[in-house]
Design an enzyme around this catalytic site. Structure first.
Site, PDB file in Angstrom:
ATOM      1  N   SER A 191       4.612  12.092  -5.089  1.00 25.95           N
ATOM      2  CA  SER A 191       5.198  11.228  -6.122  1.00 25.95           C
ATOM      3  C   SER A 191       4.162  10.287  -6.733  1.00 25.95           C
ATOM      4  O   SER A 191       4.336   9.790  -7.842  1.00 25.95           O
ATOM      5  CB  SER A 191       6.343  10.403  -5.527  1.00 25.95           C
ATOM      6  OG  SER A 191       5.868   9.636  -4.438  1.00 25.95           O
ATOM      7  N   ASP A 192       3.088  10.031  -5.978  1.00 22.04           N
ATOM      8  CA  ASP A 192       2.007   9.163  -6.469  1.00 22.04           C
ATOM      9  C   ASP A 192       0.735   9.600  -5.764  1.00 22.04           C
ATOM     10  O   ASP A 192       0.798  10.271  -4.739  1.00 22.04           O
ATOM     11  CB  ASP A 192       2.326   7.687  -6.171  1.00 22.04           C
ATOM     12  CG  ASP A 192       2.688   7.461  -4.714  1.00 22.04           C
ATOM     13  OD1 ASP A 192       3.847   7.714  -4.340  1.00 22.04           O
ATOM     14  OD2 ASP A 192       1.802   7.079  -3.936  1.00 22.04           O
TER      15      ASP A 192
ATOM     16  N   ARG B 162      26.794   2.472   7.771  1.00 21.44           N
ATOM     17  CA  ARG B 162      25.595   1.823   7.223  1.00 21.44           C
ATOM     18  C   ARG B 162      25.154   2.400   5.878  1.00 21.44           C
ATOM     19  O   ARG B 162      23.979   2.303   5.500  1.00 21.44           O
ATOM     20  CB  ARG B 162      24.412   1.909   8.206  1.00 21.44           C
ATOM     21  CG  ARG B 162      24.627   1.036   9.430  1.00 21.44           C
ATOM     22  CD  ARG B 162      23.497   1.138  10.403  1.00 21.44           C
ATOM     23  NE  ARG B 162      23.835   0.361  11.586  1.00 21.44           N
ATOM     24  CZ  ARG B 162      23.208  -0.748  11.953  1.00 21.44           C
ATOM     25  NH1 ARG B 162      22.210  -1.218  11.252  1.00 21.44           N
ATOM     26  NH2 ARG B 162      23.572  -1.387  13.030  1.00 21.44           N
TER      27      ARG B 162
HETATM   28  N1  HPA Z   1       2.968   5.787   1.352  1.00 24.00           N
HETATM   29  C1  HPA Z   1       3.967   6.039   2.196  1.00 24.00           C
HETATM   30  N2  HPA Z   1       5.024   6.746   1.857  1.00 24.00           N
HETATM   31  C2  HPA Z   1       5.092   7.217   0.614  1.00 24.00           C
HETATM   32  C3  HPA Z   1       4.091   7.000  -0.303  1.00 24.00           C
HETATM   33  C4  HPA Z   1       2.970   6.245   0.086  1.00 24.00           C
HETATM   34  O1  HPA Z   1       2.051   6.015  -0.689  1.00 24.00           O
HETATM   35  N3  HPA Z   1       4.461   7.594  -1.478  1.00 24.00           N
HETATM   36  C5  HPA Z   1       5.652   8.163  -1.254  1.00 24.00           C
HETATM   37  N4  HPA Z   1       6.048   7.957   0.009  1.00 24.00           N
END
Ligand code: HPA
Length: 234
Positions: A203-204, A43
């Site tokens: 990451s955000d 996969r």
């Molecule tokens: N939500 C869920 N998973 C994630 C997020 C998010 O905002 N950012 C990086 N992984």
């Protein structure tokens, strides 16, 4: 071989780094491991084994979400006798105490998933990191002056959640970041009496709207892999 991992017995190391993205597993193997050998492409969920400072280590993709993580974590523990899994992923920041590029060391993982209902019924089990691995990772990060914050993660079943209030509530209870895999990993480590830890780079950020560039993500990801590998070999 197990159902989803095409490895021969002994081909997977006792210590496994698990990014969500299988291409990240390949990148970890090519960048950090000596003599990496690919053992899985079932996969497209790539897995490799090599050595780091003389210790055998594997890098295995988990895919996204708890059902996918649970399949691979269970087969690694049950069929390949894996001793410890360190998830190396990303998360969204929920708390003002973390910024993008920070690394969250997930000591616990709350979840909105129903995956544990068949195991525990009405009891809300608390999926928790292995203390020894967590302590080692915190030590390594401190020595290398890398910004690691220890605290709770929220393993959500929704990336595009229709409910923004729940993340605010959880942040009010000290939860630092949202991701999608750790609660299943910690639950399975507990079931099989093995060890697990999640390290997630922010990451955000859900509060500030900040995002990292792909270059920044790559650099912080590298630092996090070093913390994970050094903790394993210590
Ligand atoms: N939500 C869920 N998973 C994630 C997020 C998010 O905002 N950012 C990086 N992984």
């Amino acid at each position: 071989m197990s159902t989803h991992l095409g490895a021969a017995p002994g081909q997977i190391a006792p210590y496994v780094l698990m990014p969500g993205d299988p291409y990240r597993a390949r990148w970890i193997a090519e960048t950090f491991l000596e003599d990496p050998v690919q053992y899985n492409d079932v996969r497209g969920m790539l897995g490799f084994t090599g050595t780091y400072r003389g210790v055998r280590v594997s890098a295995q993709g988990s895919g996204m979400g708890q059902p996918s993580m649970a399949i691979y974590a269970q087969e690694l523990f049950q069929d390949f006798d894996v001793e410890a899994i360190v998830r190396v992923g990303t998360c969204g920041g929920l708390s003002e105490t973390v910024s993008v590029r920070d690394v969250i060391l997930g000591v616990s993982a709350s979840t909105d998933s129903a995956m544990n209902v068949p195991r525990f019924g009405q009891v809300s089990f608390a999926p928790t990191a292995d203390f020894t691995l967590a302590r080692l990772a915190a030590e390594v990060a401190e020595e290398r002056l890398l910004p690691v914050t220890a605290g709770g993660l929220f393993s959500s079943d929704q990336f595009y959640s229709p409910d923004t209030e729940i993340t605010e509530t959880l942040a009010g209870y000290g939860v630092l970041g949202v991701e999608m895999e750790t609660a299943a990993l910690y639950t399975l480590a507990a079931q099989f009496s093995r060890r697990a830890l999640a390290l997630c780079t922010v990451s955000d950020h859900l509060l500030t709207g900040e995002k990292t560039s792909s270059q920044e993500r790559q650099e912080t990801f590298e630092d996090m892999i070093v913390v994970a590998l050094e903790s394993i070999v210590r």
